[in-house]
Scaffold this active site. Structure first.
Site, PDB file in Angstrom:
ATOM      1  N   LYS A 244       0.720  -6.006 -12.196  1.00  0.00           N
ATOM      2  CA  LYS A 244       0.494  -5.025 -11.135  1.00  0.00           C
ATOM      3  C   LYS A 244       0.382  -5.733  -9.772  1.00  0.00           C
ATOM      4  O   LYS A 244       0.989  -5.306  -8.786  1.00  0.00           O
ATOM      5  CB  LYS A 244      -0.804  -4.284 -11.440  1.00  0.00           C
ATOM      6  CG  LYS A 244      -0.878  -2.916 -10.839  1.00  0.00           C
ATOM      7  CD  LYS A 244      -2.003  -2.116 -11.471  1.00  0.00           C
ATOM      8  CE  LYS A 244      -2.193  -0.831 -10.709  1.00  0.00           C
ATOM      9  NZ  LYS A 244      -3.063   0.108 -11.402  1.00  0.00           N
ATOM     10  N   ASP A 245      -0.389  -6.815  -9.743  1.00  0.00           N
ATOM     11  CA  ASP A 245      -0.551  -7.570  -8.496  1.00  0.00           C
ATOM     12  C   ASP A 245       0.778  -8.138  -8.013  1.00  0.00           C
ATOM     13  O   ASP A 245       1.039  -8.181  -6.805  1.00  0.00           O
ATOM     14  CB  ASP A 245      -1.557  -8.722  -8.686  1.00  0.00           C
ATOM     15  CG  ASP A 245      -2.996  -8.220  -8.672  1.00  0.00           C
ATOM     16  OD1 ASP A 245      -3.201  -7.009  -8.450  1.00  0.00           O
ATOM     17  OD2 ASP A 245      -3.915  -9.035  -8.892  1.00  0.00           O
TER      18      ASP A 245
END
Lengths: 413, 261
Positions: A244-245
């Protein structure tokens, strides 16, 4: 760390090292297994983005420092040499110069996320305080760095900001001379600013290590602001949060690249392309955009000493936020009133920034006073009072409950 | 994710608005006549300099501007970017003299400039420049376009060089100054520098005032930002790479998170 069973590393070299110095176990625990609330949103990516910005700034800064000359007669031309003659010097410098803006952009969102979801509340007060300390160190680093190219804005920003200390009664003038290393902003000032600009990022790294260590004790907060209750509430950091990051990081990187390659001077003041000239004061001395709200607060107050106190108070008050907010509910999702006052605070901060870019004349001064009043009123009045009088909405039972919505289980609200 | 979390989008928009629209607007100084945007070839994502125009611009600088204005951050070797050969550059440099030394006897001496030398300045120092120009200091032009970015950059140079005229009846012009419609206060110390056919372009182009102004403005834009072409070229590759990387990362993320949704 010692409580965990030693993780199996198949590589014999890694195993040998890890048995003697458990670096690999530690990294595994903190960056692979680290249980993260499964409902964290993209706001939580800005911590990772800020960390990588710090590393990028250090990497590019080191290479720039190898070509830069901290001397009043040579600083400006050494920067031009980097831009024109050093291989890819223009690239390093535009990445570094705009990196400061991107770093602050990421940190402001990170800070605001902490405020919106109440990440500063018990048991994360120290985590927040360390974060504000990083912010303060960043401001000092950005300011000293801005002086280095020794353009007109560099020189006059250094003059204006160091002169703030002259407002201190009795010893103010002496402090300013001590900061300058002389009787005006001159070669000793530039030289020490270079030293400080080189040193402070490593201090920031040290505080970031503490910040992350303090984070990994209670674990990450989440958009619902409720405690993790079971394993069902969390996901391992890798691959869930890392994937996600990465996504957030790439989008951030695209925006950053567009600025670096297509508008490298967009956020820069054109006057800084003029070499520093102590005999000619620019029409308007303005700091970089990320300091403008604080600059507006400074100028809103007619008394110099009180103005300087308000300027530093504007940052220092963040240290006390965990103790000013008495509400037990963390997330603004469940604080129907506070949420709007916080949004108004954001509008107020942006408005202050806009005012900071305007000349110090009416009507901007009056507006800046009203906006400053709200800035401090938000922390000193609204936050403590709402903590007592506000009726929060009911909290969900657990993190996994609203996420894994099942038809059979009724929602808490 | 954006649909479910408008909060994220709002704050992003707020900050972007701040960073991109409000913050830079502070650098826009008050202008006199409006500065018209010119169709520069170096504008835009794929923009690059017009090499022929840059060479003509150098001729204008060399034969007109250089009598008063220095270009101290440029070296003669930089002219290679404009398409000059090394021999041509050596010949261009050799027309000028620089002071060098001390020699073995401790004396300073003059020699012909080399391609590795910086552009030779017309005056020894600012004081000499002021004395020769009725007290006004002709600015160094190496970064003039960057310094004027808030007023229009190369557009401003073009507007200034073509903005000379007789002052209107009502305008009281201080003796020694010239009327210019875009300069602040409309009175500028630099007399009108360009006149029809004052130089002979080596490529045979007709030297109209507009042509010379356009060429020298482009030349100065290049002098301010010599890495522009390389920057845009690399930038395009970086953005394309990151976009493709985004697609891969997006597919990966979706696959990973499919396990828990």
């Amino acid at each position: 760390m010692s409580k965990n069973p030693p993780p199996l590393f198949r590589n014999p070299v890694v195993r040998w090292l890890d048995e003697r110095l458990p670096l690999f176990s530690m990294l595994r625990k903190e960056y692979i297994d680290y249980p993260t609330p499964r409902n964290v949103n993209y706001f939580w990516s800005f911590g990772a983005i800020a960390t990588l910005m710090l590393l990028l700034m250090i990497a590019t800064g080191l290479m720039l420092a190898m070509q830069y000359t901290p001397h009043v007669d040579m600083a400006f031309s050494s920067v031009q040499r980097i831009m024109r003659d050093v291989n890819y010097g223009w690239l390093l410098r535009t990445i570094h110069m705009n990196g400061a803006s991107m770093f602050f952009f990421a940190v402001y969102i990170h800070l605001y996320r902490g405020m919106y979801y109440g990440s500063y509340k018990k048991p994360r007060e120290l985590l927040w305080i360390l974060g504000v300390l990083i912010f303060l160190l960043m401001m000092a680093t950005a300011f000293t760095g801005y002086v280095l190219p020794w353009g007109q804005m560099s020189y006059w920003a250094a003059t204006v900001i160091t002169n703030l200390f002259s407002a201190i009664p009795w010893i103010g003038e002496d402090i300013v001379q001590f900061l300058w290393g002389g009787f005006s902003v001159d070669n000793p000032t530039l030289n020490r600013f270079f030293v400080l600009h080189f040193l402070l990022p490593f201090v920031i790294v040290a505080v970031v290590v503490l910040h992350v260590a303090a984070l990994h004790v209670p674990g990450s907060n989440n958009p619902d602001g409720i405690e993790v209750k079971s394993k069902r509430d969390t996901l391992p950091f890798h691959p869930y949060i890392t994937s996600k990051d990465s996504l957030a990081l790439i989008v951030f990187g695209i925006g950053y690249a567009v600025i670096v390659f297509y508008a490298p001077n967009y956020l820069n003041h054109p006057d800084n392309a003029i070499p520093a000239n102590p005999l000619s004061t620019p029409e308007h001395i303005v700091p970089e955009w990320y300091f403008l709200p604080f600059y507006a607060i400074l100028r809103a107050i007619p008394n110099k000493l009180l103005g300087v106190i308000a300027l530093f108070g504007g940052v220092a008050i963040l240290f006390f936020l965990p103790f000013l907010d008495r509400s037990k509910v963390r997330s603004c999702r469940y604080r129907p009133l506070y949420r709007w006052f916080l949004w108004l605070f954001v509008v107020d901060a942006v408005f202050l920034g806009w005012l900071g870019s305007k000349p110090a004349e009416e009507p901007y001064i009056l507006w800046a006073r009203l906006a400053t009043a709200y800035y401090f009123g938000f922390f000193l009045v609204i936050t403590p009072v709402l903590g007592i009088v506000e009726r929060p909405r009911p909290l969900p039972v657990s993190i996994s409950e609203p996420v894994l919505k099942t038809a059979s289980r009724p929602r808490a609200s | 994710m954006m649909k479910r979390k408008p909060l994220f989008l709002y704050s992003l928009l707020c900050s972007l608005l701040w960073a991109c629209v409000l913050a830079p607007s502070l650098s826009l100084a008050a202008e006199q006549a409006t500065v018209a945007k010119q169709p520069w070839s170096f504008r835009g994502i794929f923009g690059s300099f017009d090499k022929a125009s840059l060479r003509r611009g150098y001729e204008v600088y060399d034969q007109v501007c250089a009598s008063c204005h220095s270009l101290r951050f440029l070296h003669y070797r930089d002219l290679e970017t404009l398409g000059y050969s090394r021999a041509q550059i050596a010949a261009l440099a050799a027309r000028l003299e620089v002071e060098d030394g001390p020699n073995d006897e401790g004396e300073m001496f003059s020699r012909a400039a080399l391609p590795s030398d910086r552009f030779v300045a017309p005056f020894a120092n600012d004081e000499a420049a002021r004395t020769a120009n009725l007290g006004a200091l002709p600015p160094d032009l190496s970064l003039i376009v960057a310094q004027l970015a808030g007023k229009g950059g190369a557009d401003f140079i073009y507007a200034l060089l073509t903005g000379y005229s007789e002052p209107p009846e009502s305008f009281e012009l201080t003796p020694g100054l010239s009327y210019n419609k875009v300069f602040k206060g409309n009175a500028i110390a630099m007399p009108a520098p360009l006149f029809e056919d004052m130089i002979a372009y080596s490529d045979g182009e007709k030297a109209s005032v507009e042509r010379m102004a356009r060429d020298v403005a482009q030349f100065l834009a290049w002098a301010s930002d010599p890495s522009l072409e390389q920057r845009k070229r690399i930038g395009l590759r970086v953005v394309i790479f990151l976009t493709l990387f985004f697609v891969v990362a997006f597919l990966y993320k979706r696959r990973v998170w499919a396990r828990v949704r």
